[in-house]
Design a protein around this motif. Sequence first.
Motif, PDB file in Angstrom:
ATOM      1  N   GLY A  31       0.813  -1.208   0.000  1.00  0.00           N
ATOM      2  CA  GLY A  31       0.000   0.000   0.000  1.00  0.00           C
ATOM      3  C   GLY A  31       0.846   1.256   0.000  1.00  0.00           C
ATOM      4  O   GLY A  31       0.574   2.214  -0.734  1.00  0.00           O
ATOM      5  N   ILE A  32       1.910   1.271   0.806  1.00  0.00           N
ATOM      6  CA  ILE A  32       2.793   2.435   0.870  1.00  0.00           C
ATOM      7  C   ILE A  32       3.500   2.653  -0.455  1.00  0.00           C
ATOM      8  O   ILE A  32       3.678   3.800  -0.895  1.00  0.00           O
ATOM      9  CB  ILE A  32       3.816   2.267   2.017  1.00  0.00           C
ATOM     10  CG1 ILE A  32       3.129   2.461   3.374  1.00  0.00           C
ATOM     11  CG2 ILE A  32       4.964   3.246   1.870  1.00  0.00           C
ATOM     12  CD1 ILE A  32       2.616   3.866   3.624  1.00  0.00           C
ATOM     13  N   SER A  33       3.892   1.580  -1.138  1.00  0.00           N
ATOM     14  CA  SER A  33       4.570   1.736  -2.431  1.00  0.00           C
ATOM     15  C   SER A  33       3.650   2.347  -3.474  1.00  0.00           C
ATOM     16  O   SER A  33       4.102   3.042  -4.384  1.00  0.00           O
ATOM     17  CB  SER A  33       5.096   0.385  -2.922  1.00  0.00           C
ATOM     18  OG  SER A  33       4.023  -0.484  -3.287  1.00  0.00           O
ATOM     19  N   PRO A  65       2.706   7.300  -5.935  1.00  0.00           N
ATOM     20  CA  PRO A  65       2.149   7.736  -7.227  1.00  0.00           C
ATOM     21  C   PRO A  65       0.741   8.314  -7.122  1.00  0.00           C
ATOM     22  O   PRO A  65       0.354   9.171  -7.921  1.00  0.00           O
ATOM     23  CB  PRO A  65       2.175   6.462  -8.084  1.00  0.00           C
ATOM     24  CG  PRO A  65       2.364   5.335  -7.138  1.00  0.00           C
ATOM     25  CD  PRO A  65       3.094   5.884  -5.963  1.00  0.00           C
ATOM     26  N   ALA A  66      -0.031   7.864  -6.116  1.00  0.00           N
ATOM     27  CA  ALA A  66      -1.366   8.439  -5.934  1.00  0.00           C
ATOM     28  C   ALA A  66      -1.259   9.884  -5.469  1.00  0.00           C
ATOM     29  O   ALA A  66      -1.969  10.767  -5.970  1.00  0.00           O
ATOM     30  CB  ALA A  66      -2.157   7.611  -4.926  1.00  0.00           C
ATOM     31  N   GLU A 103      -0.663   0.419  -9.825  1.00  0.00           N
ATOM     32  CA  GLU A 103       0.074  -0.666 -10.452  1.00  0.00           C
ATOM     33  C   GLU A 103      -0.392  -0.843 -11.900  1.00  0.00           C
ATOM     34  O   GLU A 103      -1.579  -1.063 -12.161  1.00  0.00           O
ATOM     35  CB  GLU A 103      -0.129  -1.964  -9.679  1.00  0.00           C
ATOM     36  CG  GLU A 103       0.356  -1.899  -8.235  1.00  0.00           C
ATOM     37  CD  GLU A 103       0.052  -3.160  -7.466  1.00  0.00           C
ATOM     38  OE1 GLU A 103      -0.504  -4.115  -8.062  1.00  0.00           O
ATOM     39  OE2 GLU A 103       0.349  -3.203  -6.259  1.00  0.00           O
ATOM     40  N   ASP A 104       0.522  -0.754 -12.838  1.00  0.00           N
ATOM     41  CA  ASP A 104       0.175  -0.819 -14.261  1.00  0.00           C
ATOM     42  C   ASP A 104      -0.566  -2.107 -14.613  1.00  0.00           C
ATOM     43  O   ASP A 104      -1.551  -2.081 -15.356  1.00  0.00           O
ATOM     44  CB  ASP A 104       1.433  -0.697 -15.118  1.00  0.00           C
ATOM     45  CG  ASP A 104       2.068   0.677 -15.034  1.00  0.00           C
ATOM     46  OD1 ASP A 104       1.386   1.619 -14.578  1.00  0.00           O
ATOM     47  OD2 ASP A 104       3.247   0.814 -15.419  1.00  0.00           O
ATOM     48  N   MET A 135      -4.324   6.842 -12.935  1.00  0.00           N
ATOM     49  CA  MET A 135      -4.565   7.348 -11.588  1.00  0.00           C
ATOM     50  C   MET A 135      -5.025   8.800 -11.633  1.00  0.00           C
ATOM     51  O   MET A 135      -5.966   9.190 -10.934  1.00  0.00           O
ATOM     52  CB  MET A 135      -3.297   7.209 -10.740  1.00  0.00           C
ATOM     53  CG  MET A 135      -3.449   7.688  -9.309  1.00  0.00           C
ATOM     54  SD  MET A 135      -4.655   6.746  -8.342  1.00  0.00           S
ATOM     55  CE  MET A 135      -3.661   5.309  -7.889  1.00  0.00           C
ATOM     56  N   LEU A 136      -4.367   9.623 -12.449  1.00  0.00           N
ATOM     57  CA  LEU A 136      -4.779  11.021 -12.572  1.00  0.00           C
ATOM     58  C   LEU A 136      -6.204  11.111 -13.100  1.00  0.00           C
ATOM     59  O   LEU A 136      -6.990  11.965 -12.650  1.00  0.00           O
ATOM     60  CB  LEU A 136      -3.820  11.771 -13.493  1.00  0.00           C
ATOM     61  CG  LEU A 136      -4.119  13.249 -13.743  1.00  0.00           C
ATOM     62  CD1 LEU A 136      -4.187  14.034 -12.439  1.00  0.00           C
ATOM     63  CD2 LEU A 136      -3.072  13.860 -14.676  1.00  0.00           C
TER      64      LEU A 136
END
Length: 335
Positions: free
Chosen positions: A93-95, A99-100, A157-158, A175-176
């Motif tokens: 979750g932290i990783s 990016p979020a 995650e892609d 995500m954006l």
Amino acid sequence: MRSYTCRVCGNRLFFENSVCVSCKTPLGYSRTERDIVPIDTDDRTYTDAEGTVWHVCANLGLSGCTWLTTEAGGLCFSCGLTRTRPNDADLEGISNYAPAERAKRHLIAELDELGIPILDRTDDPRGVAFDLLSSVAEPVTIGHADGIVTIDLAEAEDAHREKVRAMLDEPYRTMLGHFRHEVGHYYEAFLITDDETRARARDLFGDETEDYQAAIDRHYAEGAPADWQQHYISQYATMHPWEDFAETWAHYLHISDSIQTAEQFDLLRPAPTASFRERITKTWMPLSTALNMMNRSMGSEDLYPFVLSTPVLDKLEFVADLAAASGKAPAAEVD
């Protein structure tokens, strides 16, 4: 995105730079100046022209946040909008948290550029807050409810995002894009407050009082209408008037940001006096077609795989006008 320049050496910078790769000066993002500024190497602060001392966000090491705050050891405005994040022990979750948060900062910077107010819910009950949740232990549903935007961090995650995109037959999923869509729900409620504007919105998007759960069930049972491209920006927009508005809002932000980026990097000549509709028809449509062809030249999918019909242009124009008028709303407190 804007094109930034190092104030120390003149080297080109990019939005997430924390250090100038040329002169090695530490950097931070000043929301008040909408610019990347040099950080003092000794005390890690920046003093603006008014003498205000700014500090690096406490989340620099956790999420790579380069934004500045007036509170030493505190969170910047963007990070402060996050109500819930993963536990430090949740490594996956932290990783995905970084990016979020990066996408959220991008969103807020664009809203600032467009003059659209974004209020902190801790200071104003009309504000927005974000729950950035890990779905490692239990499922997370992306959505919006009463000013709270919920994001599934697995979407960073892609492989996961592409699997969901293919399953839902979507042409685009980022995500954006999630952040832009979900705040569209927030701004529909925040900005449409009078009967005249609501009536116009219903003319364009439909009656938002339609049963939402019934609309969801119908959409996933029957799919989008055969002629959906003549009236909607996406298949998802056909589900319910709320989703039509949020999808349109997201595309307003997609297009605005992309045009600004093209102008900043000298791919377009700025045309600030043109209406948004003219910007779409005279600038965005030719540009997006060219960019689609560039992607195809590289063997990639189209950058902007959407059809902008006349009804969709009407909706985009309405959203753009609504956003332009939003400066009359209470201004966001900058920190």
